[in-house]
Scaffold this motif. Structure first.
Motif, PDB file in Angstrom:
ATOM      1  N   PRO A   1       4.593 -49.353 -12.065  1.00  0.00           N
ATOM      2  CA  PRO A   1       5.478 -50.117 -12.940  1.00  0.00           C
ATOM      3  C   PRO A   1       5.187 -49.815 -14.405  1.00  0.00           C
ATOM      4  CG  PRO A   1       3.749 -51.521 -12.049  1.00  0.00           C
ATOM      5  CD  PRO A   1       3.650 -50.214 -11.323  1.00  0.00           C
ATOM      6  N   PRO A   2       6.172 -49.982 -15.275  1.00  0.00           N
ATOM      7  CA  PRO A   2       5.950 -49.709 -16.699  1.00  0.00           C
ATOM      8  C   PRO A   2       4.954 -50.698 -17.292  1.00  0.00           C
ATOM      9  CG  PRO A   2       8.112 -50.700 -16.327  1.00  0.00           C
ATOM     10  CD  PRO A   2       7.565 -50.367 -14.993  1.00  0.00           C
ATOM     11  N   ASP A   3       4.157 -50.209 -18.224  1.00  0.00           N
ATOM     12  CA  ASP A   3       3.157 -51.023 -18.906  1.00  0.00           C
ATOM     13  C   ASP A   3       3.796 -51.635 -20.148  1.00  0.00           C
ATOM     14  OD1 ASP A   3       1.005 -52.172 -20.115  1.00  0.00           O
ATOM     15  OD2 ASP A   3      -0.267 -50.396 -20.073  1.00  0.00           O
ATOM     16  N   LEU A   4       4.210 -52.892 -20.048  1.00  0.00           N
ATOM     17  CA  LEU A   4       4.894 -53.552 -21.162  1.00  0.00           C
ATOM     18  C   LEU A   4       3.935 -53.889 -22.297  1.00  0.00           C
ATOM     19  CD1 LEU A   4       7.343 -55.899 -19.216  1.00  0.00           C
ATOM     20  CD2 LEU A   4       7.757 -53.607 -20.130  1.00  0.00           C
ATOM     21  N   GLY A   5       2.647 -53.753 -22.068  1.00  0.00           N
ATOM     22  CA  GLY A   5       1.673 -54.011 -23.115  1.00  0.00           C
ATOM     23  C   GLY A   5       1.275 -52.779 -23.899  1.00  0.00           C
ATOM     24  N   ALA A   6       1.916 -51.638 -23.618  1.00  0.00           N
ATOM     25  CA  ALA A   6       1.544 -50.391 -24.299  1.00  0.00           C
ATOM     26  C   ALA A   6       2.780 -49.701 -24.865  1.00  0.00           C
ATOM     27  CB  ALA A   6       0.806 -49.474 -23.334  1.00  0.00           C
ATOM     28  N   PRO A   7       3.487 -50.355 -25.812  1.00  0.00           N
ATOM     29  CA  PRO A   7       4.717 -49.760 -26.327  1.00  0.00           C
ATOM     30  C   PRO A   7       4.435 -48.568 -27.240  1.00  0.00           C
ATOM     31  CG  PRO A   7       4.181 -51.725 -27.580  1.00  0.00           C
ATOM     32  CD  PRO A   7       3.179 -51.648 -26.459  1.00  0.00           C
ATOM     33  N   GLN A   8       5.333 -47.591 -27.171  1.00  0.00           N
ATOM     34  CA  GLN A   8       5.297 -46.446 -28.071  1.00  0.00           C
ATOM     35  C   GLN A   8       6.657 -46.366 -28.767  1.00  0.00           C
ATOM     36  OE1 GLN A   8       4.728 -43.400 -25.162  1.00  0.00           O
ATOM     37  NE2 GLN A   8       2.583 -43.887 -24.785  1.00  0.00           N
ATOM     38  N   GLN A   9       6.657 -46.422 -30.079  1.00  0.00           N
ATOM     39  CA  GLN A   9       7.917 -46.303 -30.820  1.00  0.00           C
ATOM     40  C   GLN A   9       8.269 -44.829 -30.928  1.00  0.00           C
ATOM     41  OE1 GLN A   9       8.930 -48.920 -34.237  1.00  0.00           O
ATOM     42  NE2 GLN A   9       8.990 -47.021 -35.416  1.00  0.00           N
ATOM     43  N   VAL A  10       9.418 -44.456 -30.331  1.00  0.00           N
ATOM     44  CA  VAL A  10       9.796 -43.043 -30.331  1.00  0.00           C
ATOM     45  C   VAL A  10      10.936 -42.746 -31.292  1.00  0.00           C
ATOM     46  CG1 VAL A  10       8.930 -42.598 -28.005  1.00  0.00           C
ATOM     47  CG2 VAL A  10      11.279 -43.406 -28.307  1.00  0.00           C
ATOM     48  N   ALA A  11      11.584 -43.762 -31.843  1.00  0.00           N
ATOM     49  CA  ALA A  11      12.626 -43.551 -32.852  1.00  0.00           C
ATOM     50  C   ALA A  11      12.796 -44.841 -33.627  1.00  0.00           C
ATOM     51  CB  ALA A  11      13.948 -43.126 -32.217  1.00  0.00           C
ATOM     52  N   SER A  12      13.173 -44.720 -34.890  1.00  0.00           N
ATOM     53  CA  SER A  12      13.402 -45.887 -35.737  1.00  0.00           C
ATOM     54  C   SER A  12      14.496 -45.566 -36.737  1.00  0.00           C
ATOM     55  CB  SER A  12      12.109 -46.302 -36.457  1.00  0.00           C
ATOM     56  OG  SER A  12      11.654 -45.263 -37.309  1.00  0.00           O
ATOM     57  N   GLY A  13      14.965 -46.603 -37.439  1.00  0.00           N
ATOM     58  CA  GLY A  13      15.999 -46.423 -38.453  1.00  0.00           C
ATOM     59  C   GLY A  13      17.349 -46.044 -37.886  1.00  0.00           C
ATOM     60  N   LEU A  14      17.644 -46.445 -36.640  1.00  0.00           N
ATOM     61  CA  LEU A  14      18.918 -46.116 -36.005  1.00  0.00           C
ATOM     62  C   LEU A  14      19.965 -47.179 -36.341  1.00  0.00           C
ATOM     63  CD1 LEU A  14      17.721 -44.895 -32.483  1.00  0.00           C
ATOM     64  CD2 LEU A  14      17.784 -43.661 -34.667  1.00  0.00           C
ATOM     65  N   ASP A  15      21.223 -46.805 -36.149  1.00  0.00           N
ATOM     66  CA  ASP A  15      22.341 -47.675 -36.487  1.00  0.00           C
ATOM     67  C   ASP A  15      23.001 -48.187 -35.203  1.00  0.00           C
ATOM     68  OD1 ASP A  15      24.480 -49.001 -37.574  1.00  0.00           O
ATOM     69  OD2 ASP A  15      25.312 -47.281 -38.646  1.00  0.00           O
ATOM     70  N   VAL A  16      22.556 -49.343 -34.733  1.00  0.00           N
ATOM     71  CA  VAL A  16      23.086 -50.010 -33.542  1.00  0.00           C
ATOM     72  C   VAL A  16      23.113 -49.054 -32.342  1.00  0.00           C
ATOM     73  CG1 VAL A  16      24.850 -51.596 -32.664  1.00  0.00           C
ATOM     74  CG2 VAL A  16      24.560 -51.327 -35.125  1.00  0.00           C
ATOM     75  N   PRO A  17      21.953 -48.648 -31.845  1.00  0.00           N
ATOM     76  CA  PRO A  17      21.940 -47.834 -30.624  1.00  0.00           C
ATOM     77  C   PRO A  17      22.494 -48.636 -29.451  1.00  0.00           C
ATOM     78  CG  PRO A  17      19.722 -48.573 -31.187  1.00  0.00           C
ATOM     79  CD  PRO A  17      20.599 -48.956 -32.328  1.00  0.00           C
ATOM     80  N   TRP A  18      23.321 -47.998 -28.631  1.00  0.00           N
ATOM     81  CA  TRP A  18      24.000 -48.700 -27.529  1.00  0.00           C
ATOM     82  C   TRP A  18      23.744 -47.964 -26.214  1.00  0.00           C
ATOM     83  CZ3 TRP A  18      27.012 -50.008 -23.565  1.00  0.00           C
ATOM     84  CH2 TRP A  18      27.625 -51.279 -23.538  1.00  0.00           C
ATOM     85  N   GLY A  19      24.465 -46.873 -25.977  1.00  0.00           N
ATOM     86  CA  GLY A  19      24.261 -46.132 -24.737  1.00  0.00           C
ATOM     87  C   GLY A  19      23.012 -45.281 -24.787  1.00  0.00           C
ATOM     88  N   MET A  20      22.425 -45.044 -23.591  1.00  0.00           N
ATOM     89  CA  MET A  20      21.249 -44.193 -23.481  1.00  0.00           C
ATOM     90  C   MET A  20      21.284 -43.511 -22.112  1.00  0.00           C
ATOM     91  SD  MET A  20      17.185 -45.251 -23.543  1.00  0.00           S
ATOM     92  CE  MET A  20      17.350 -46.175 -25.064  1.00  0.00           C
ATOM     93  N   ALA A  21      21.018 -42.218 -22.104  1.00  0.00           N
ATOM     94  CA  ALA A  21      20.973 -41.467 -20.852  1.00  0.00           C
ATOM     95  C   ALA A  21      19.996 -40.313 -21.043  1.00  0.00           C
ATOM     96  CB  ALA A  21      22.352 -40.942 -20.465  1.00  0.00           C
ATOM     97  N   PHE A  22      19.428 -39.844 -19.936  1.00  0.00           N
ATOM     98  CA  PHE A  22      18.364 -38.847 -20.017  1.00  0.00           C
ATOM     99  C   PHE A  22      18.837 -37.480 -19.538  1.00  0.00           C
ATOM    100  CE2 PHE A  22      16.137 -42.826 -20.088  1.00  0.00           C
ATOM    101  CZ  PHE A  22      15.152 -42.605 -21.043  1.00  0.00           C
ATOM    102  N   LEU A  23      18.435 -36.459 -20.282  1.00  0.00           N
ATOM    103  CA  LEU A  23      18.640 -35.079 -19.872  1.00  0.00           C
ATOM    104  C   LEU A  23      17.573 -34.687 -18.857  1.00  0.00           C
ATOM    105  CD1 LEU A  23      19.344 -33.615 -23.414  1.00  0.00           C
ATOM    106  CD2 LEU A  23      21.038 -34.033 -21.618  1.00  0.00           C
ATOM    107  N   PRO A  24      17.807 -33.642 -18.092  1.00  0.00           N
ATOM    108  CA  PRO A  24      16.818 -33.238 -17.077  1.00  0.00           C
ATOM    109  C   PRO A  24      15.441 -32.936 -17.651  1.00  0.00           C
ATOM    110  CG  PRO A  24      18.918 -32.175 -16.647  1.00  0.00           C
ATOM    111  CD  PRO A  24      19.053 -32.852 -17.975  1.00  0.00           C
ATOM    112  N   ASP A  25      15.361 -32.532 -18.932  1.00  0.00           N
ATOM    113  CA  ASP A  25      14.060 -32.199 -19.519  1.00  0.00           C
ATOM    114  C   ASP A  25      13.292 -33.429 -19.996  1.00  0.00           C
ATOM    115  OD1 ASP A  25      15.399 -32.959 -21.823  1.00  0.00           O
ATOM    116  OD2 ASP A  25      15.342 -30.993 -22.778  1.00  0.00           O
ATOM    117  N   GLY A  26      13.859 -34.632 -19.811  1.00  0.00           N
ATOM    118  CA  GLY A  26      13.171 -35.864 -20.194  1.00  0.00           C
ATOM    119  C   GLY A  26      13.536 -36.392 -21.555  1.00  0.00           C
TER     120      GLY A  26
END
Length: 372
Positions: A48-73
């Protein structure tokens, strides 16, 4: 080929809503069983995901909505108001624009909404988006490296200032599912001829999928107010989150041909004679406004906007256990939750959407790695 649904005039007055801050027809049984695949799209490696170990991977975005993953991750993230699609690496670094969807008509709750990546992406390179255009809400597809205009594969979903739905995902059967809203016209949810207030099931080309409850119709289920989260468990069972109006938000177990009751029922209600199907989870609207949904292992994760928390719901053979609130008041409004190919849980905040308190770095994408 473009698929067009008969257009209807936009409503002028918007109904009261809790979505982000604030004799009925029944579909017949499916003509043929809808295929499911054990170990489908929602199965992920690791614990299960570790909710106590967050990693910020992007910031300063403008209302992110949809999200989907490419095969390379790497993740594709849609900005609602700009129409941009950004590529975000699990290792962090600057988000990089890889596409801008033309014709996005942002306003209210509309704009560039859900994203999906083709299950055959390595062969066909298709990316799909649900967005608000000048006349309607529609689903398009395009190639990031193609340089051409998107192909409209489904249109005619009525738009409004709110209740636009917008989540799209490929199911374990390879079909494209779309959650729509009632566009603030509650009658549409019980109209089997309208795509609004429904979950639609389409082929990758935008046709009504084989085995739908009514042959030739894209409608999979009806009686919804505003669906914004779709997820499948490892046995291929489908779940959806739905905004209530004044009392109760919902998680529904989705089964083909079912009627989920809106506007006659908010939360649990009259199921006599099998007319309506009750939700498996409800929350007071102040505690949720459930947007994105994802499943890792035997847990459903639900991103809450007004509730400003991540709900975790244990699942057992299609039944729901007691929900638990996580990350309460830590990041503000949570719009989207997805499980990456490596099992990490990604979250997108939505504090710059006009209804949140903007924090330093907003809006941001957070990654919670899977436990080993």
């Amino acid at each position: 080929m473009r698929k067009t649904v008969v257009a209807v005039a936009l409503v002028a007055a918007l109904a009261a809503c809790s979505d982000e801050g604030d004799d009925e027809p029944t579909l017949p049984a499916p003509a043929v069983p809808t295929p499911t695949v054990t170990g489908g799209a929602s199965s992920r490696p690791g614990g299960p995901p570790d909710l106590g170990a967050p990693q910020q991977v992007a910031s300063g975005l403008d209302v992110p909505w949809g999200m989907a993953f490419l095969p390379d991750g790497n993740a594709l993230v849609a900005e609602r108001d700009t129409g941009r699609i950004l590529q975000v690496s699990p290792g962090g670094g600057a988000a990089r624009q890889v596409y801008e969807v033309p014709g996005v008509d942002a306003g209210g709750e509309g704009g560039l909404l859900g994203l999906a990546v083709s299950p055959e992406y390595t062969q066909d390179r298709w990316v799909y988006a649900y967005h608000t255009a000048e006349p309607d809400n529609r689903i398009v597809r395009f190639r990031l490296d193609g340089g051409g205009r998107p192909e409209v594969i489904f249109q005619g979903i009525r738009k409004a200032g709110n209740h636009n739905g917008g989540r799209i995902k490929f199911g374990p059967d390879g079909m494209l599912y779309a959650g729509t809203g009632d566009a603030a016209d509650t009658d549409l949810s019980q109209d089997p001829q309208s795509p609004n207030g429904k979950i639609l099931r389409l082929t990758p080309e935008g046709d009504p999928a084989p085995g739908n409850p009514r042959a030739g119709s894209p409608v999979y289920t009806m009686g919804h107010r505003n669906v914004q989260g779709l997820a499948w468990d490892s046995a291929g069972r489908m779940y959806a989150t739905e905004f209530g109006q004044n009392r109760l938000d919902e998680v529904n177990r989705i089964e083909p041909g079912r009627n989920y009751g809106w506007p006659e029922v908010e939360g649990e209600g009259d199921t006599e004679g099998g007319r309506y199907t009750n939700p498996i989870v409800t929350w007071p609207t102040d505690d949720a406004s459930p947007s994105g949904a994802a499943i890792a292992g035997d847990t459903l994760y639900v991103a809450a906007l007004r509730g400003e928390r991540l709900w975790t719901v244990p699942l057992n053979d299609g039944r729901a256990g007691e929900p638990r609130a996580e990350l309460r008041d830590r990041y503000g409004r949570l719009r989207t939750v997805e499980v990456a190919p490596d099992g990490a849980l990604w979250l997108a905040t939505s504090n710059r959407d006009g209804r949140g308190d903007v924090r330093d770095g907003d809006d941001r994408i957070l990654r919670h790695p899977a436990r080993s």
